[in-house]
Write an enzyme that holds these catalytic residues in place. Sequence first.
Site, PDB file in Angstrom:
ATOM      1  N   GLY A 139     -52.480  15.479  16.096  1.00 40.69           N
ATOM      2  CA  GLY A 139     -53.455  13.697  15.039  1.00 40.69           C
ATOM      3  C   GLY A 139     -52.456  13.037  14.209  1.00 40.69           C
ATOM      4  O   GLY A 139     -51.487  13.350  13.749  1.00 40.69           O
ATOM      5  N   GLY A 176     -68.454  13.377  23.903  1.00 43.24           N
ATOM      6  CA  GLY A 176     -67.241  12.677  24.140  1.00 43.24           C
ATOM      7  C   GLY A 176     -66.056  14.003  23.536  1.00 43.24           C
ATOM      8  O   GLY A 176     -64.492  13.206  23.451  1.00 43.24           O
ATOM      9  N   ILE A 186     -52.711  14.173  10.913  1.00 38.57           N
ATOM     10  CA  ILE A 186     -51.837  14.835   9.687  1.00 38.57           C
ATOM     11  C   ILE A 186     -50.757  14.675  10.019  1.00 38.57           C
ATOM     12  O   ILE A 186     -49.795  15.597  11.496  1.00 38.57           O
ATOM     13  CB  ILE A 186     -52.850  16.421  10.005  1.00 38.57           C
ATOM     14  CG1 ILE A 186     -54.111  16.040   9.903  1.00 38.57           C
ATOM     15  CG2 ILE A 186     -51.589  16.499   8.446  1.00 38.57           C
ATOM     16  CD1 ILE A 186     -54.847  17.693   9.846  1.00 38.57           C
ATOM     17  N   GLU A 214     -63.413  17.048  26.728  1.00 38.28           N
ATOM     18  CA  GLU A 214     -62.652  16.366  28.172  1.00 38.28           C
ATOM     19  C   GLU A 214     -63.986  16.931  29.233  1.00 38.28           C
ATOM     20  O   GLU A 214     -64.718  17.701  29.519  1.00 38.28           O
ATOM     21  CB  GLU A 214     -61.615  16.686  28.592  1.00 38.28           C
ATOM     22  CG  GLU A 214     -60.727  16.638  27.511  1.00 38.28           C
ATOM     23  CD  GLU A 214     -60.015  15.054  27.866  1.00 38.28           C
ATOM     24  OE1 GLU A 214     -59.753  14.661  28.999  1.00 38.28           O
ATOM     25  OE2 GLU A 214     -59.186  15.556  26.616  1.00 38.28           O
ATOM     26  N   VAL A 248     -48.611  16.452  16.775  1.00 38.59           N
ATOM     27  CA  VAL A 248     -50.355  18.113  16.952  1.00 38.59           C
ATOM     28  C   VAL A 248     -50.534  17.469  15.935  1.00 38.59           C
ATOM     29  O   VAL A 248     -49.898  16.909  14.615  1.00 38.59           O
ATOM     30  CB  VAL A 248     -48.314  18.979  16.050  1.00 38.59           C
ATOM     31  CG1 VAL A 248     -49.213  19.616  15.931  1.00 38.59           C
ATOM     32  CG2 VAL A 248     -47.917  19.027  17.255  1.00 38.59           C
ATOM     33  N   GLY A 297     -58.161  11.310  18.447  1.00 35.96           N
ATOM     34  CA  GLY A 297     -58.944  10.408  18.384  1.00 35.96           C
ATOM     35  C   GLY A 297     -57.652   9.056  19.221  1.00 35.96           C
ATOM     36  O   GLY A 297     -57.260   9.399  18.497  1.00 35.96           O
ATOM     37  N   ASP A 310     -55.043  24.618  24.394  1.00 33.49           N
ATOM     38  CA  ASP A 310     -53.952  22.866  23.251  1.00 33.49           C
ATOM     39  C   ASP A 310     -53.505  23.674  22.114  1.00 33.49           C
ATOM     40  O   ASP A 310     -52.198  22.796  21.804  1.00 33.49           O
ATOM     41  CB  ASP A 310     -54.890  22.097  23.955  1.00 33.49           C
ATOM     42  CG  ASP A 310     -55.165  21.335  22.345  1.00 33.49           C
ATOM     43  OD1 ASP A 310     -54.627  19.609  23.023  1.00 33.49           O
ATOM     44  OD2 ASP A 310     -55.612  21.070  21.567  1.00 33.49           O
ATOM     45  N   LYS A 331     -49.657  23.680  20.790  1.00 32.12           N
ATOM     46  CA  LYS A 331     -49.561  23.235  18.758  1.00 32.12           C
ATOM     47  C   LYS A 331     -48.665  23.861  17.589  1.00 32.12           C
ATOM     48  O   LYS A 331     -47.758  23.566  16.982  1.00 32.12           O
ATOM     49  CB  LYS A 331     -50.461  22.300  18.823  1.00 32.12           C
ATOM     50  CG  LYS A 331     -51.073  21.381  18.985  1.00 32.12           C
ATOM     51  CD  LYS A 331     -52.565  20.912  19.094  1.00 32.12           C
ATOM     52  CE  LYS A 331     -53.274  20.078  19.371  1.00 32.12           C
ATOM     53  NZ  LYS A 331     -54.641  19.401  19.277  1.00 32.12           N
TER      54      LYS A 331
END
Lengths: 300, 300
Positions: free
Chosen positions: A3, A56, A5, A59, A1, A172, A70, A74
């Site tokens: 990235g 990029g 953080i 998706e 959840v 990322g 998404d 989370k």
Amino acid sequence: VAGGIPIIKVVREAFVGNQFESIHGILNGTSNYILTRMTETGMDFAPALDEAQKLGYAEADPALDINGWDAAHKAIILASLAYGFWLDPAQISVAGIEGVTAADIRFADELGYRIKLLATIKAGPERQIEVRVCPTLIPQTHVLASVNGVFNAIAVRGDVVGESLFYGRGAGQDPTASSVIADLVEAALALEVPRACYGFTSHDLYGRCLPVGEAVSKYYLRLAVEDRPGVLAQIAGALGESGIGILSVIQPEGLEGEAIPLVLMVHDAAYSAMQAALGKISALPCVKAPPVLFHVESFS
Amino acid sequence: VAGGIPIIKVVREAFVGNQFESIHGILNGTSNYILTRMTETGMDFAPALDEAQKLGYAEADPALDINGWDAAHKAIILASLAYGFWLDPAQISVAGIEGVTAADIRFADELGYRIKLLATIKAGPERQIEVRVCPTLIPQTHVLASVNGVFNAIAVRGDVVGESLFYGRGAGQDPTASSVIADLVEAALALEVPRACYGFTSHDLYGRCLPVGEAVSKYYLRLAVEDRPGVLAQIAGALGESGIGILSVIQPEGLEGEAIPLVLMVHDAAYSAMQAALGKISALPCVKAPPVLFHVESFS
């Protein structure tokens, strides 16, 4: 959840002494990039999505990013960790950013707000938890309004710790790798020492989702109406019949043939009452398109 | 460190997979409250301190808060955790906010900056760590510039996780209690399972402080000079002899009798070179008061 953080560690360990009053998060970098570019340039949703895909950030099939799910996945994980029971995805309110137009962003700006895809998690009465993920108007002065591009941020309000905020790269390979490494180190330590399991009990024991219709919020309502006298009175009447007050109105000059936009900021109302009023409003002959409704979060 | 913000857990656990490139923190709520009030109202240091004391935000003896050492103690703990060796307090650069005037805040604003008591921790060459705590000009666009009142915030840059930021209440009994409870829970878990000790090796094995004179920074320099032609040329000459360039100059209209303020933004220079130049500048007959020098942090 989120990235890089470490919000799960924060909720589960650092804030273990707190009851969570609310958690507000910008949890999807793709949506936030698109809304940021729409805000910065005035462009509409489609070209902003196109740009995000070329760079990029989205998706080839961006459905889960764009439709809110998404971020909702989370939010469900965060809410479950914060409140100790698994939430049923079917019982929360989820909407994506496809319906946000350049005009909405402009009107919101005029009213002193930014539009973000915001996950809102709030403790309600009688162990009920309110969870929604949807395009939401945030006051420009709130720090979450300044979280731009692919960044994520989560504002947590605990009964003991008060206000806090965590900000960083939400996606990322590198930020995510940073979190995976921390998880591996924790797992390696646990190999030597089986720690207490962070399990949950059943859904009903500790709480339940607040029914979507009972959630109370302020709203941004954009209508396409005929440009003639008496229209505002009819709309206000329909809201008034449902006991819903109006905070402010923007009625710009006519732009699109016979239908013109009418934007209303609406006072605190239960979502079910708001839906009932919208049913009446949609049926009015002077209303020319389906109403657009966004939540307004004042962080009170 | 930093009250309710779980920064120690973040540095020690969540970011265990990172090398720390830099840590920048607003770590003293009293100083930040005073600087915030000076910025908001234009008042000078003494009345702002007085107000902070009346509101209970500053102790009866506010020395450690005001002279930078409370923040420095916290910076030393953070730097030691991030880099694995204990730093010697005698080897870091510490200055307080007593020397910041309402005029400095005004000039900084004109140049696009806010003045904060900032702890700066940076990895330098050859395992040398640069640590300083002092009034520092921060670009108004940086999120730390918007951290106001008694709040604390810490921006961490890791080589894997990238930029991140943590914000919350840095003091007060409740936020501090939240952290103490989390520590007690961790200690209770460790009772059952003696975990690996987070010990440090000796100072010299893993790194050392960068000597204060070798630290390179941009600077804000405020002088009180005679109001006559040729003064700027003499100052620029003294800086030029030390190889130091000027980025910009503000020379307001005369205010205080014969001496007028002259404000220079100075290019990247080693602190020792800057001190040498200041020695020459102070000796010039046209310079009427000791120079005021603050670091400028561009977060590059």
